[in-house]
Every structure is written in C-alpha cells, then in structure tokens.
Design a protein around this motif. Structure first.
Motif, PDB file in Angstrom:
ATOM      1  N   ASP A 181       0.810  -1.210   0.000  1.00  0.00           N
ATOM      2  CA  ASP A 181       0.000   0.000   0.000  1.00  0.00           C
ATOM      3  C   ASP A 181       0.850   1.270   0.000  1.00  0.00           C
ATOM      4  OD1 ASP A 181      -2.634  -1.314   0.369  1.00  0.00           O
ATOM      5  OD2 ASP A 181      -1.779  -1.887   2.304  1.00  0.00           O
ATOM      6  N   TYR A 182       0.430   2.228  -0.803  1.00  0.00           N
ATOM      7  CA  TYR A 182       0.976   3.586  -0.774  1.00  0.00           C
ATOM      8  C   TYR A 182       0.040   4.355   0.139  1.00  0.00           C
ATOM      9  CZ  TYR A 182       2.732   8.078  -2.550  1.00  0.00           C
ATOM     10  OH  TYR A 182       3.296   9.338  -2.681  1.00  0.00           O
ATOM     11  N   THR A 183       0.505   4.667   1.336  1.00  0.00           N
ATOM     12  CA  THR A 183      -0.347   5.207   2.389  1.00  0.00           C
ATOM     13  C   THR A 183      -0.211   6.722   2.480  1.00  0.00           C
ATOM     14  OG1 THR A 183      -0.149   3.147   3.645  1.00  0.00           O
ATOM     15  CG2 THR A 183      -0.870   5.102   4.846  1.00  0.00           C
ATOM     16  N   VAL A 184      -1.344   7.387   2.593  1.00  0.00           N
ATOM     17  CA  VAL A 184      -1.377   8.843   2.702  1.00  0.00           C
ATOM     18  C   VAL A 184      -2.024   9.205   4.029  1.00  0.00           C
ATOM     19  CG1 VAL A 184      -2.066  11.000   1.607  1.00  0.00           C
ATOM     20  CG2 VAL A 184      -1.672   8.958   0.205  1.00  0.00           C
ATOM     21  N   ILE A 185      -1.373  10.055   4.806  1.00  0.00           N
ATOM     22  CA  ILE A 185      -1.933  10.519   6.070  1.00  0.00           C
ATOM     23  C   ILE A 185      -2.074  12.035   6.039  1.00  0.00           C
ATOM     24  CG2 ILE A 185      -1.628  10.653   8.568  1.00  0.00           C
ATOM     25  CD1 ILE A 185      -0.089   8.055   8.466  1.00  0.00           C
ATOM     26  N   PHE A 186      -3.302  12.498   6.232  1.00  0.00           N
ATOM     27  CA  PHE A 186      -3.598  13.927   6.337  1.00  0.00           C
ATOM     28  C   PHE A 186      -4.009  14.235   7.770  1.00  0.00           C
ATOM     29  CE2 PHE A 186      -4.194  13.639   1.747  1.00  0.00           C
ATOM     30  CZ  PHE A 186      -3.786  14.894   1.303  1.00  0.00           C
ATOM     31  N   ALA A 206      -5.332   6.913   4.358  1.00  0.00           N
ATOM     32  CA  ALA A 206      -5.812   6.343   3.098  1.00  0.00           C
ATOM     33  C   ALA A 206      -4.769   5.426   2.467  1.00  0.00           C
ATOM     34  CB  ALA A 206      -6.178   7.449   2.114  1.00  0.00           C
ATOM     35  N   GLN A 207      -5.256   4.381   1.816  1.00  0.00           N
ATOM     36  CA  GLN A 207      -4.391   3.426   1.110  1.00  0.00           C
ATOM     37  C   GLN A 207      -4.672   3.474  -0.387  1.00  0.00           C
ATOM     38  OE1 GLN A 207      -5.793  -0.023   3.336  1.00  0.00           O
ATOM     39  NE2 GLN A 207      -3.780  -0.279   4.248  1.00  0.00           N
ATOM     40  N   TRP A 208      -3.589   3.547  -1.187  1.00  0.00           N
ATOM     41  CA  TRP A 208      -3.673   3.534  -2.640  1.00  0.00           C
ATOM     42  C   TRP A 208      -2.711   2.486  -3.173  1.00  0.00           C
ATOM     43  CZ3 TRP A 208      -6.835   6.730  -5.642  1.00  0.00           C
ATOM     44  CH2 TRP A 208      -7.609   7.625  -4.898  1.00  0.00           C
ATOM     45  N   VAL A 245     -12.504   5.258  -8.586  1.00  0.00           N
ATOM     46  CA  VAL A 245     -11.258   5.934  -8.940  1.00  0.00           C
ATOM     47  C   VAL A 245     -10.131   4.907  -9.019  1.00  0.00           C
ATOM     48  CG1 VAL A 245      -9.560   7.648  -8.228  1.00  0.00           C
ATOM     49  CG2 VAL A 245     -11.993   8.093  -7.881  1.00  0.00           C
ATOM     50  N   PRO A 246      -9.389   4.839 -10.139  1.00  0.00           N
ATOM     51  CA  PRO A 246      -8.303   3.868 -10.272  1.00  0.00           C
ATOM     52  C   PRO A 246      -7.279   3.994  -9.137  1.00  0.00           C
ATOM     53  CG  PRO A 246      -8.788   4.869 -12.395  1.00  0.00           C
ATOM     54  CD  PRO A 246      -9.572   5.641 -11.377  1.00  0.00           C
ATOM     55  N   GLY A 247      -6.927   2.865  -8.552  1.00  0.00           N
ATOM     56  CA  GLY A 247      -5.893   2.834  -7.529  1.00  0.00           C
ATOM     57  C   GLY A 247      -6.377   2.973  -6.103  1.00  0.00           C
ATOM     58  N   TYR A 248      -7.641   3.384  -5.904  1.00  0.00           N
ATOM     59  CA  TYR A 248      -8.157   3.565  -4.548  1.00  0.00           C
ATOM     60  C   TYR A 248      -8.327   2.212  -3.863  1.00  0.00           C
ATOM     61  CZ  TYR A 248     -11.552   4.169  -0.796  1.00  0.00           C
ATOM     62  OH  TYR A 248     -12.204   4.125   0.413  1.00  0.00           O
ATOM     63  N   ARG A 249      -7.878   2.121  -2.593  1.00  0.00           N
ATOM     64  CA  ARG A 249      -8.047   0.905  -1.806  1.00  0.00           C
ATOM     65  C   ARG A 249      -8.913   1.127  -0.563  1.00  0.00           C
ATOM     66  NH1 ARG A 249      -1.984  -1.961  -2.209  1.00  0.00           N
ATOM     67  NH2 ARG A 249      -2.198  -2.553  -4.412  1.00  0.00           N
ATOM     68  N   ALA A 266      -2.586  11.240  -9.391  1.00  0.00           N
ATOM     69  CA  ALA A 266      -3.602  11.562 -10.401  1.00  0.00           C
ATOM     70  C   ALA A 266      -4.910  11.973  -9.730  1.00  0.00           C
ATOM     71  CB  ALA A 266      -3.831  10.361 -11.311  1.00  0.00           C
ATOM     72  N   PHE A 267      -5.275  11.275  -8.661  1.00  0.00           N
ATOM     73  CA  PHE A 267      -6.479  11.628  -7.914  1.00  0.00           C
ATOM     74  C   PHE A 267      -6.314  12.959  -7.185  1.00  0.00           C
ATOM     75  CE2 PHE A 267      -8.036  11.648  -3.504  1.00  0.00           C
ATOM     76  CZ  PHE A 267      -9.402  11.783  -3.735  1.00  0.00           C
ATOM     77  N   HIS A 268      -5.177  13.125  -6.537  1.00  0.00           N
ATOM     78  CA  HIS A 268      -4.947  14.308  -5.705  1.00  0.00           C
ATOM     79  C   HIS A 268      -4.938  15.601  -6.535  1.00  0.00           C
ATOM     80  CE1 HIS A 268      -3.579  16.664  -2.349  1.00  0.00           C
ATOM     81  NE2 HIS A 268      -2.459  16.987  -2.948  1.00  0.00           N
ATOM     82  N   THR A 269      -4.412  15.513  -7.740  1.00  0.00           N
ATOM     83  CA  THR A 269      -4.295  16.708  -8.588  1.00  0.00           C
ATOM     84  C   THR A 269      -5.471  16.876  -9.540  1.00  0.00           C
ATOM     85  OG1 THR A 269      -2.992  15.476 -10.234  1.00  0.00           O
ATOM     86  CG2 THR A 269      -1.778  16.623  -8.480  1.00  0.00           C
ATOM     87  N   LEU A 270      -6.458  16.005  -9.463  1.00  0.00           N
ATOM     88  CA  LEU A 270      -7.620  16.106 -10.342  1.00  0.00           C
ATOM     89  C   LEU A 270      -8.348  17.422 -10.062  1.00  0.00           C
ATOM     90  CD1 LEU A 270      -9.312  14.429 -12.437  1.00  0.00           C
ATOM     91  CD2 LEU A 270     -10.760  13.786 -10.490  1.00  0.00           C
ATOM     92  N   PRO A 271      -8.584  18.242 -11.096  1.00  0.00           N
ATOM     93  CA  PRO A 271      -9.286  19.522 -10.885  1.00  0.00           C
ATOM     94  C   PRO A 271     -10.653  19.304 -10.252  1.00  0.00           C
ATOM     95  CG  PRO A 271      -8.294  19.440 -13.069  1.00  0.00           C
ATOM     96  CD  PRO A 271      -8.184  18.053 -12.504  1.00  0.00           C
ATOM     97  N   ASP A 272     -11.075  20.235  -9.402  1.00  0.00           N
ATOM     98  CA  ASP A 272     -12.351  20.101  -8.717  1.00  0.00           C
ATOM     99  C   ASP A 272     -13.520  19.995  -9.692  1.00  0.00           C
ATOM    100  OD1 ASP A 272     -11.417  19.935  -6.176  1.00  0.00           O
ATOM    101  OD2 ASP A 272     -11.948  21.986  -5.582  1.00  0.00           O
ATOM    102  N   ASP A 273     -13.407  20.655 -10.849  1.00  0.00           N
ATOM    103  CA  ASP A 273     -14.537  20.622 -11.778  1.00  0.00           C
ATOM    104  C   ASP A 273     -14.692  19.255 -12.446  1.00  0.00           C
ATOM    105  OD1 ASP A 273     -12.462  20.608 -13.603  1.00  0.00           O
ATOM    106  OD2 ASP A 273     -12.913  22.571 -14.460  1.00  0.00           O
ATOM    107  N   GLN A 274     -13.746  18.342 -12.212  1.00  0.00           N
ATOM    108  CA  GLN A 274     -13.854  16.986 -12.736  1.00  0.00           C
ATOM    109  C   GLN A 274     -14.296  15.988 -11.661  1.00  0.00           C
ATOM    110  OE1 GLN A 274     -10.519  15.669 -15.169  1.00  0.00           O
ATOM    111  NE2 GLN A 274     -10.054  17.783 -15.781  1.00  0.00           N
TER     112      GLN A 274
END
Length: 212
Positions: free
Chosen positions: A107-112, A159-161, A138-142, A169-177
């Motif tokens: 897992d590629y783990t993200v902590i906010f 979060a796990q990816w 969303v591709p890659g979401y775990r 790709a998810f993190h930088t996705l524009p809000d309007d998308q």
C-alpha cells in the motif's frame, strides 16, 4: 507522528521504534504498525489500545517520560502524540470487507491531519467522514478512514492507494472533474480547517499482542 530532516534520521527513528514494538507488552496494548515516510522524511506509528485509560497509563509511566520521550525528542525534529478514535472507514470491495495494514502489503499510504477549532470538529467530520461511491470507481483507490482527535482540535485521514501514480492523479484532479457533492464537501471542509499537514508512507514493521 515523527518528522526528521533527513532519511538517515528517519532510519534511526524507525530502528528505535521497531525495537520498542518488538518488546511491547503493555496493559491494554493491541498492536503497533510503524510507517516510513516516502515523500518527506518521517515516521508514523499506528497504535491500537483497548482503552484511553490504558493509553494514558502508558504515557504517564516513568520509563516513557524519562527515557522514551527524551529519546525521540532527540531523534526527531517534531513529535506529535495524537490520541484519536476511529469514526468512519470505507474500503474497495476487492479488499473483501477487511482493511489490513501490514508490511506484507504494498500500500501507498497517505496521512492527512486537518486542524480545526473544537467547536467545528463535528461539522468537519460530518462533512468528510461519509460514504463516497465515486471514490470506489477511482483507479488505484483501496481504502480510507477518518479519526477524530480526542482533544477536539484535529481529524486524521488515513488512506491506502495502490501506487504513487494513481494517488497523484487523484490528488491533482481539478475540482470541476469531481462529482458536485464531492466538490461541495471539499469546499466546505476548506472553510472549517485551520491547518493541514500531510505525508505519504510505506508500512515498515508491525506486531500485535496476539503474536506474543
């Protein structure tokens, strides 16, 4: 949470933390899983306890106060002891209904960590900690989970990816998308949060009381 200025410093913290985990035998202790920083040096130790009272007894112990705290104050540039409780969890159906945190996984783990005024913590939790059907596609979401800081001043998103590429790709996705409901939730959360900290991790070591 432990931040260090260098990878060498991170390795020293990981080594000391793994040593403590391998010797852990504290009343009420369930498990510890230590993570090594990816995007920035640092470590995160995900610890589960039977109760808040058991955790507080550990923190109040003479060995913890006189040896453990000074050791990590020396090794790390910042130390955050975050007492939390889980308030929400979601996982991709492919995980079979179980969220596993283990060094045997990739897992590629993200902590906010989002800071918030105590009077707004519940509203921030209610805004973010709820089912997100779109995220399942969303591709890659775990998986992801939210934790409420017991002092009311923050919440944590764990979060796990499947990879850095899919998360970026998810993190930088524009809000309007993003779906309108997701977009509005993110916008409202920004008005409530007073600060933000984030890093990415890989699990380095884990041990539970059941393995003693």
């Amino acid at each position: 949470m432990f931040e260090t200025e260098t990878r060498e410093g991170q390795d020293r913290v990981l080594g000391e933390m793994c040593d403590i985990i391998d010797k852990a035998n504290y009343p009420g202790w369930i498990s510890s899983t230590v993570h090594g920083g990816v995007d920035a040096p640092g470590t995160a130790n995900f610890i589960q306890w039977r109760s808040l009272e058991d955790l507080q007894a550990r923190y109040a112990g003479k060995k913890f106060q006189n040896k453990t705290v000074p050791l990590f104050d020396e090794l790390a540039t910042t130390v955050k002891l975050l007492k939390t409780e889980a308030v929400f969890a979601q996982r991709h159906p492919s995980l079979g209904g179980v969220t596993e945190i283990s060094p045997d996984r990739d897992d590629y783990t993200v902590i906010f960590i989002l800071d918030v005024a105590p009077e707004n913590q519940k509203e921030l939790v209610d805004t973010l900690a709820k089912p997100d059907e779109w995220l399942l596609s969303v591709p890659g979401y775990r998986s992801h989970a939210y934790f409420r800081g017991l002092d009311g001043s923050f919440i944590v998103n764990y979060a796990q990816w499947d990879s850095k590429e899919t998360y970026d790709a998810f993190h930088t996705l524009p809000d309007d998308q993003r779906p309108e409901s997701v977009r509005k939730g993110r916008e409202h959360a920004r008005t409530l949060a007073t600060g933000r900290w984030a890093n990415t991790f890989r699990v380095a070591h884990s041990r539970s009381a059941a393995q003693v």
